[in-house]
Design a protein around this motif. Structure first.
Motif, PDB file in Angstrom:
ATOM      1  N   ALA A  78     -42.108   2.374 -54.364  1.00 13.37           N
ATOM      2  CA  ALA A  78     -41.759   3.763 -54.077  1.00 13.37           C
ATOM      3  C   ALA A  78     -40.494   4.161 -54.825  1.00 13.37           C
ATOM      4  O   ALA A  78     -40.416   5.248 -55.419  1.00 13.37           O
ATOM      5  N   GLU A  79     -39.507   3.280 -54.798  1.00 14.19           N
ATOM      6  CA  GLU A  79     -38.239   3.580 -55.490  1.00 14.19           C
ATOM      7  C   GLU A  79     -38.448   3.664 -56.995  1.00 14.19           C
ATOM      8  O   GLU A  79     -37.899   4.551 -57.660  1.00 14.19           O
ATOM      9  N   VAL A 137     -45.121   8.750 -53.222  1.00 17.52           N
ATOM     10  CA  VAL A 137     -43.853   8.129 -52.830  1.00 17.52           C
ATOM     11  C   VAL A 137     -43.782   7.987 -51.309  1.00 17.52           C
ATOM     12  O   VAL A 137     -43.460   6.916 -50.773  1.00 17.52           O
ATOM     13  N   MET A 188     -36.603   9.224 -49.272  1.00 15.43           N
ATOM     14  CA  MET A 188     -35.971   8.204 -50.118  1.00 15.43           C
ATOM     15  C   MET A 188     -34.494   8.043 -49.815  1.00 15.43           C
ATOM     16  O   MET A 188     -33.920   6.978 -50.044  1.00 15.43           O
ATOM     17  N   TYR A 218     -47.278  12.962 -57.045  1.00 19.31           N
ATOM     18  CA  TYR A 218     -46.445  11.763 -57.002  1.00 19.31           C
ATOM     19  C   TYR A 218     -45.465  11.785 -55.831  1.00 19.31           C
ATOM     20  O   TYR A 218     -45.092  10.732 -55.306  1.00 19.31           O
ATOM     21  N   SER A 219     -45.070  12.958 -55.398  1.00 14.45           N
ATOM     22  CA  SER A 219     -44.232  13.045 -54.198  1.00 14.45           C
ATOM     23  C   SER A 219     -44.998  12.529 -52.986  1.00 14.45           C
ATOM     24  O   SER A 219     -44.461  11.784 -52.151  1.00 14.45           O
ATOM     25  N   PHE A 253     -40.141   6.909 -57.746  1.00 14.69           N
ATOM     26  CA  PHE A 253     -39.218   8.025 -57.538  1.00 14.69           C
ATOM     27  C   PHE A 253     -38.243   8.151 -58.708  1.00 14.69           C
ATOM     28  O   PHE A 253     -38.010   9.254 -59.222  1.00 14.69           O
ATOM     29  N   ALA A 306     -40.256  13.914 -50.063  1.00 12.33           N
ATOM     30  CA  ALA A 306     -40.059  12.677 -50.818  1.00 12.33           C
ATOM     31  C   ALA A 306     -38.569  12.396 -51.013  1.00 12.33           C
ATOM     32  O   ALA A 306     -38.105  11.253 -50.843  1.00 12.33           O
ATOM     33  N   PRO A 354     -39.234  15.790 -57.501  1.00 14.81           N
ATOM     34  CA  PRO A 354     -39.850  15.405 -56.222  1.00 14.81           C
ATOM     35  C   PRO A 354     -39.683  16.513 -55.203  1.00 14.81           C
ATOM     36  O   PRO A 354     -38.736  17.288 -55.260  1.00 14.81           O
TER      37      PRO A 354
END
Length: 215
Positions: free
Chosen positions: A191-192, A179, A213, A175-176, A195, A209, A205
């Protein structure tokens, strides 16, 4: 396998030069190194690399998965993905010390993703897993980036579910990567949301990532 490689390229050009290189190494009491072979491939000199490949066995130098993978990587970068697939098939058929590993498969997957053929790259992943070779984080990151770039977001999520279930890459790592890829294609809200969902579920994360972010 040696003849198959050379048939793919129809290589007969300047064989004496390659033989001279190997003989020089033998005089010095050493084998042709992977660096020598890799040098040809990195320079895009696939003809010379293939000619070297052809005569190695006859001079007591036995190519293994490292040499095969180096050559395959050169072919997929400077030659043809279809020829690289043929090489992969040859490695799989030969087995033993020539069996493709995660580096081999990941190189070919990267080649297909770079040519915007990521859905085909997923088929190589399936082939990889079926052979008993598990993807690593690099493999998955390349696929996620390719899928997002081509707009196949649903496939990216499906890929993550499959890989995490397989146990070779963690959900946090997958998932990182997603993102970062979402940010690259300007899907800022998604993405947010992803996250924040990771943080809410105690999924950590990675540094890339988190730093991306925060920008």
């Amino acid at each position: 396998m040696y003849s198959k490689v050379c048939q793919l390229f129809d290589i007969n050009r300047n064989p004496q030069m390659v033989t001279d290189v190997i003989e020089a190494y033998k005089v010095e009491g050493c084998l042709v190194s992977v660096k020598t072979f890799k040098g040809f491939c990195n320079a895009g000199r696939l003809d010379d690399a293939c000619a070297l490949f052809k005569v190695m066995k006859g001079h007591g130098c036995f190519p293994n998965v490292v040499v095969y993978s180096t050559f395959l990587d050169g072919v997929r970068r400077f030659g043809s993905l279809e020829v690289a697939l043929d090489l992969l098939q040859g490695m799989e058929n030969e087995g033993g010390d020539c069996s493709p590993n995660v580096v081999t498969y990941t190189s070919l997957i990267q080649g297909f993703c770079e040519k915007s053929r990521t859905l085909e790259a997923l088929q190589i992943l399936d082939r990889m897993v079926a052979s008993g070779c598990s993807p690593n984080r690099v493999t998955v990151s390349i696929l996620i980036k390719g899928l997002c770039t081509e707009g196949h977001l649903e496939e990216a999520y499906k890929l993550i579910d499959k890989v995490v279930a397989g146990g070779s890459v963690s959900d946090g790592e997958c998932y990182s990567s997603l993102v970062v890829s979402l940010l690259r294609i300007k899907k800022l809200e998604e993405a947010e949301k992803l996250f924040r969902g990771m943080l809410a579920s105690a999924m950590k994360p990675d540094g890339l990532a988190s730093s991306t972010m925060s920008l």
